[in-house]
Scaffold this motif. Structure first.
Motif, PDB file in Angstrom:
ATOM      1  N   UNK A   1     116.484  25.716  42.445  1.00 57.86           N
ATOM      2  CA  UNK A   1     115.564  25.993  43.792  1.00 57.86           C
ATOM      3  C   UNK A   1     115.553  27.353  44.193  1.00 57.86           C
ATOM      4  N   UNK A   2     114.345  27.907  44.833  1.00 53.41           N
ATOM      5  CA  UNK A   2     114.311  29.108  45.379  1.00 53.41           C
ATOM      6  C   UNK A   2     115.185  29.133  46.645  1.00 53.41           C
ATOM      7  N   UNK A   3     115.634  30.464  46.648  1.00 54.43           N
ATOM      8  CA  UNK A   3     116.738  30.505  47.630  1.00 54.43           C
ATOM      9  C   UNK A   3     116.404  31.484  48.754  1.00 54.43           C
ATOM     10  N   UNK A   4     115.370  32.461  48.414  1.00 49.43           N
ATOM     11  CA  UNK A   4     114.819  33.220  49.441  1.00 49.43           C
ATOM     12  C   UNK A   4     113.694  32.545  50.082  1.00 49.43           C
ATOM     13  N   UNK A   5     113.197  32.734  51.432  1.00 45.77           N
ATOM     14  CA  UNK A   5     111.948  32.446  51.969  1.00 45.77           C
ATOM     15  C   UNK A   5     110.865  32.757  50.968  1.00 45.77           C
ATOM     16  N   UNK A   6     109.956  31.598  50.850  1.00 42.05           N
ATOM     17  CA  UNK A   6     108.842  32.159  50.026  1.00 42.05           C
ATOM     18  C   UNK A   6     107.450  31.257  50.565  1.00 42.05           C
ATOM     19  N   UNK A   7     106.425  31.669  50.401  1.00 45.50           N
ATOM     20  CA  UNK A   7     105.145  31.068  50.827  1.00 45.50           C
ATOM     21  C   UNK A   7     104.164  31.552  49.928  1.00 45.50           C
ATOM     22  N   UNK A   8     103.289  30.709  49.432  1.00 47.34           N
ATOM     23  CA  UNK A   8     101.989  30.944  48.796  1.00 47.34           C
ATOM     24  C   UNK A   8     100.597  29.966  49.276  1.00 47.34           C
ATOM     25  N   UNK A   9      99.716  30.644  49.425  1.00 47.81           N
ATOM     26  CA  UNK A   9      98.516  30.183  49.798  1.00 47.81           C
ATOM     27  C   UNK A   9      97.392  30.296  48.851  1.00 47.81           C
ATOM     28  N   UNK A  10      96.720  29.206  48.421  1.00 52.36           N
ATOM     29  CA  UNK A  10      95.631  29.300  47.350  1.00 52.36           C
ATOM     30  C   UNK A  10      94.489  28.917  47.901  1.00 52.36           C
ATOM     31  N   UNK A  11      93.224  29.937  47.682  1.00 52.82           N
ATOM     32  CA  UNK A  11      91.956  29.432  48.304  1.00 52.82           C
ATOM     33  C   UNK A  11      90.913  29.679  47.430  1.00 52.82           C
ATOM     34  N   UNK A  12      90.026  28.559  47.042  1.00 51.11           N
ATOM     35  CA  UNK A  12      88.831  28.954  46.299  1.00 51.11           C
ATOM     36  C   UNK A  12      87.587  28.970  47.237  1.00 51.11           C
ATOM     37  N   UNK A  13      86.790  29.886  46.773  1.00 47.14           N
ATOM     38  CA  UNK A  13      85.327  30.031  47.839  1.00 47.14           C
ATOM     39  C   UNK A  13      84.222  29.438  46.710  1.00 47.14           C
ATOM     40  N   UNK A  14      83.643  28.276  47.154  1.00 44.35           N
ATOM     41  CA  UNK A  14      82.564  28.149  46.281  1.00 44.35           C
ATOM     42  C   UNK A  14      81.323  27.479  47.238  1.00 44.35           C
ATOM     43  N   UNK A  15      80.733  28.429  47.871  1.00 43.08           N
ATOM     44  CA  UNK A  15      79.577  28.075  48.513  1.00 43.08           C
ATOM     45  C   UNK A  15      78.521  27.245  48.070  1.00 43.08           C
TER      46      UNK A  15
END
Length: 379
Positions: A362-376
């Motif tokens: 497991x990761x020990x340090x705080x981590x965040x990932x956000x993924x966004x697709x733009x498909x108008x």
């Protein structure tokens, strides 16, 4: 057609009228009567996005090729033996999978069950406000107090709209401290924020909560992006007088044009996947929120093109340490390049799986990932 409407109406009404902690049991009664489905189980995805947990007990599903995981990942019906697995999803928020057996032979009846699984998703979101049953059942172990605070702060973990789809995740899921994210869609814009409150435990969680709520308050008052940062900066400083601060990246995506307005107040990084190439967006970094009594924030812009994928990651992702050193930019960009065929939540889950393999746990340090697709739609 009338009989179909009758069955669906009965199922919808039953779900709406069920006691909050008995939603699945009442649904099972309806499915047995109307569809001759005698085996019903709800599998909820856990906080790590690593397991599907049966509500009524039994074996946890962790094998990626399992029919339940295929239904969850591909958001489609999966037939396996005498059972059918159906995604339980509302507005892109993937809650889990519904298993029904025996599966009807008629494709039309299975399509009705798929609609009912969507009804169930809507009702579960409502029911969770009145019972802890489903929240507790989605855990493989106890959350720390700080993690409890952070998960309750989130708007959700995935979302879809006519022009976008997105997903985010916190790690370590059961012990996250100061990292968080937020998003909201309004007036043709998608607002996203990634935050990291300094410190450990509940101190970091309280700090991030203060910054998140200050930013929401400013956004809901109609302030411009830089002014939102300024208000949150003042809120954090007035509470901690510079002794604690929050790193934050605020983004506002115009869903019609692809223009991204950004305020950089700390460490989160932005990458764009475009036609198989990864672009590291270079933003001028401002001061963290709350570091000084008065800080000025500038709004910067960059342009997306239809089909672009946006990744926002905190320093915990980049600095995850394995035997060969830190994960770093090179490994991250290489992995992002491989995610083009995956939905955002799959991409996020795969990235974190790659990181766990890299650090051998497991990761020990705080981590965040956000993924966004733009498909108008016009594209």
């Amino acid at each position: 057609m009338e009989r179909v409407d009758d069955r669906l109406t009965v199922a919808r009404r039953t779900l709406a009228e069920a006691p909050a902690d008995q939603v699945t049991e009442r649904l099972a009664d309806v499915l047995a009567k109307e569809y001759a489905v005698t085996g019903v189980e709800l599998y909820q995805v856990d906080y790590r996005l690593a397991a599907l947990l049966p509500l009524h007990g039994g074996a946890t599903v962790t094998r990626p090729g399992d029919p339940a995981w295929r239904a969850f990942d591909h958001q489609a019906e999966v037939l396996a033996g005498r059972a059918v697995f159906l995604p339980v999803t509302v507005r892109g928020e993937r809650l889990g999978v519904l298993r029904c057996s025996p599966a009807p032979d008629d494709a039309g009846l299975r399509a009705e069950l798929a609609q009912i699984a969507e009804f169930l998703a809507h009702e579960l979101q409502t029911a969770r406000a009145g019972t802890d049953r489903y929240t507790v059942a989605a855990r493989t172990r106890r959350l720390t107090l700080a993690a409890e605070m952070q998960w309750e702060l989130l708007p959700g973990r995935s979302r879809t709209g006519p022009a976008f789809s997105l997903a985010g995740q916190l790690e370590p899921a059961y012990a996250v401290r100061g990292d968080s994210f937020d998003w909201a869609e309004q007036d043709g814009c998608l607002f996203m924020t990634v935050l990291n409150g300094m410190g450990d435990g509940t101190q970091a969680a309280l700090l991030t909560t203060l910054a998140t709520q200050a930013l929401r308050n400013a956004r809901r008052a109609g302030l411009e992006l830089a002014d939102q940062a300024g208000l949150a900066d003042q809120a954090v400083y007035s509470q901690h007088r510079g002794d604690a601060y929050v790193n934050a990246l605020m983004l506002e995506l115009d869903l019609g044009t692809g223009v991204v307005r950004a305020v950089d107040a700390g460490s989160p990084r932005v990458f764009v996947l475009r036609d198989g190439s990864v672009i590291a967006e270079s933003l001028d970094e401002g001061l963290p929120l709350g570091m000084f009594e008065s800080s000025d924030y500038d709004t910067q812009t960059f342009q997306l093109v239809p089909g672009d994928r946006l990744f926002v990651v905190s320093d915990g992702i980049m600095e995850a340490a394995g035997e060969a050193g830190a994960y770093g930019d090179l490994a991250l960009t290489r992995f992002i390049r491989r995610t083009g065929s995956l939905e955002p939540l799959q991409a996020v889950r795969s990235l974190l799986g790659d990181l766990r393999a890299f650090v051998s746990g497991d990761l020990e340090d705080d981590s965040v990932v956000v993924c966004v697709d733009w498909n108008p739609p016009a594209a």
